[in-house]
Each structure stands twice: as structure tokens, then as C-alpha cells.
Design an enzyme around this catalytic site. Structure first.
Site, short mmCIF file in Angstrom:
data_model
loop_
_atom_site.label_atom_id
_atom_site.label_comp_id
_atom_site.label_asym_id
_atom_site.label_seq_id
_atom_site.Cartn_x
_atom_site.Cartn_y
_atom_site.Cartn_z
N ASP A 195 0.72 -1.10 -0.19
CA ASP A 195 0.12 0.05 -0.07
C ASP A 195 1.07 1.18 0.10
O ASP A 195 2.23 1.07 0.34
CB ASP A 195 -0.88 -0.04 1.27
N MET A 196 0.37 2.63 -0.52
CA MET A 196 1.34 3.40 -0.39
C MET A 196 1.05 4.57 0.71
O MET A 196 1.84 4.69 1.58
CB MET A 196 1.08 4.30 -1.90
N ASP A 197 -0.19 5.03 0.68
CA ASP A 197 -0.50 6.17 1.51
C ASP A 197 -0.65 5.58 3.14
O ASP A 197 -1.16 4.73 3.60
CB ASP A 197 -1.85 7.00 1.59
N ASP B 298 -1.59 -0.62 6.22
CA ASP B 298 -1.57 0.21 7.40
C ASP B 298 -2.79 0.34 8.02
O ASP B 298 -3.16 0.98 9.12
CB ASP B 298 -0.58 1.52 7.49
#
Length: 192
Positions: free
Chosen positions: A14-16, A170
């Protein structure tokens, strides 16, 4: 450093909030954009909706608060403001270190709730865009997180069976999406 390539064929991030510490910057952009339309977006709710596409969040909150807005336009305005603030974004160092260690060992991809073009800009700003064989944004799939589609597409694009992928997330919705895709998931909050 955990050597994951002995046990897994692909890593999907995941990025954000996982690879890039964008959440405080996103919250600033959200707060400003939503306030312009009289919509309240509490910080706790913001984190609970992590990974949900922006237009969906705008529609949900506007409906709940009895507001009528162009959800796509508000979401685009939020993304533009976020990009103006992009210089403030930093990597999540323990997760970046895992990606950096594995980047030439096994295929890696990004599976994000952000639009693809925003993900491109964030990864470029962090100087790590070329580490990943694929980027899948919310606009690249029919059913974004918490559906498994984003993760399944990322695995497909790097040519790895989803069951042989390790996912890094996250948020609860993101963890659910990756698990629904059949992946082993690391909640990065346990690393920090």
C-alpha cells in the site's frame, strides 16, 4: 532485515501511510477541501476510511451531513491541494528499507487507494518510482479496497500468484483487501 524473498515470490505495498507518510498531508488537504463545502471530516473518521477512494468518501460524508456536492470535483480539488503540499511528504523509513532491500530480488508492486496519477507523483517525489514493476490505483479497478481487486491486479501485473505475495498495509480496510486477495499481510503498525 527480514529476507522475504526466500519465502515469497512478490511484495505488494500500500502507499499512503504504509510506504509514504502521506496521511498527515492528506488530512490537511481533506480538512481544507471539505470545510470549503461545509462538510466536517473528523481525524478519527479520516483514518478509519484510509484506502477508500476520495470521491466515495465525499459522497458518503455529504450524504450523512445532508450536503449536496459534486463529489468528483471536491475529490479532484482535494487531490490538487494535496499535490501542492507534496513537498512535505516523507517515506515511512522501516517500510522503505524493506522495499529497498528486496527491490532487485523479487517483483514488487504498489496497490493504493489513491488515483494512479497521484501515486506516480508521490513515488517520484520520494525517488522510488522505479523500484516497482506495477502501480495499481483505485481508478485502475472496478472495485477498490476493501475489495481484493487492487491487490489481485497488482499481483497479476507482476506475474505472481497472489498466494505467493506478501502485502504491507496500515489500515484495517487495506488489511482486509489483501487478505481477501489470499495474501499474507504485514500490518506495518507492528513494525513502527
Amino acid at each position: 532485515m527480514i529476507n522475504l524473498h526466500d519465502h515469497y515470490d512478490g511484495l505488494i505495498f500500500d502507499m499512503d501511510g504504509t510506504l509514504a507518510d502521506t496521511m498527515p498531508t492528506h488530512f490537511t488537504a481533506w480538512s481544507t477541501s471539505m470545510a470549503a463545502h461545509g462538510i466536517v471530516f473528523p481525524e478519527e473518521r479520516f483514518y478509519a476510511l484510509g484506502g477508500v477512494p476520495a470521491a466515495v468518501i465525499v459522497e458518503l460524508l455529504a450524504k450523512e451531513q445532508g450536503k449536496s456536492v459534486d463529489a468528483v470535483a471536491v475529490a479532484e480539488a482535494k487531490e490538487e491541494l494535496f499535490l501542492d503540499l507534496l513537498k512535505d511528504v516523507q517515506p515511512v523509513l522501516p517500510v522503505k528499507a524493506i522495499a529497498e532491500f528486496h527491490r532487485e530480488l523479487i517483483p514488487m508492486a504498489i496497490a493504493t487507494g489513491s488515483p494512479h496519477w497521484v501515486a506516480d507523483k508521490i513515488l517520484q517525489a520520494l525517488g522510488i518510482a522505479d523500484w516497482f514493476g506495477a502501480i495499481v490505483g483505485a481508478d485502475d479497478v472496478e472495485n477498490p479496497k476493501p475489495a481484493p481487486d487492487t491487490y489481485l491486479r497488482a499481483a497479476e501485473l507482476i506475474g505472481v500468484d497472489p498466494k505467493r505475495c506478501h502485502a504491507f498495509e496500515d489500515t484495517d480496510l487495506g488489511v482486509q483487501a489483501a487478505r481477501n486477495a489470499g495474501m499474507t499481510v504485514i500490518d506495518i503498525n507492528t513494525l513502527l
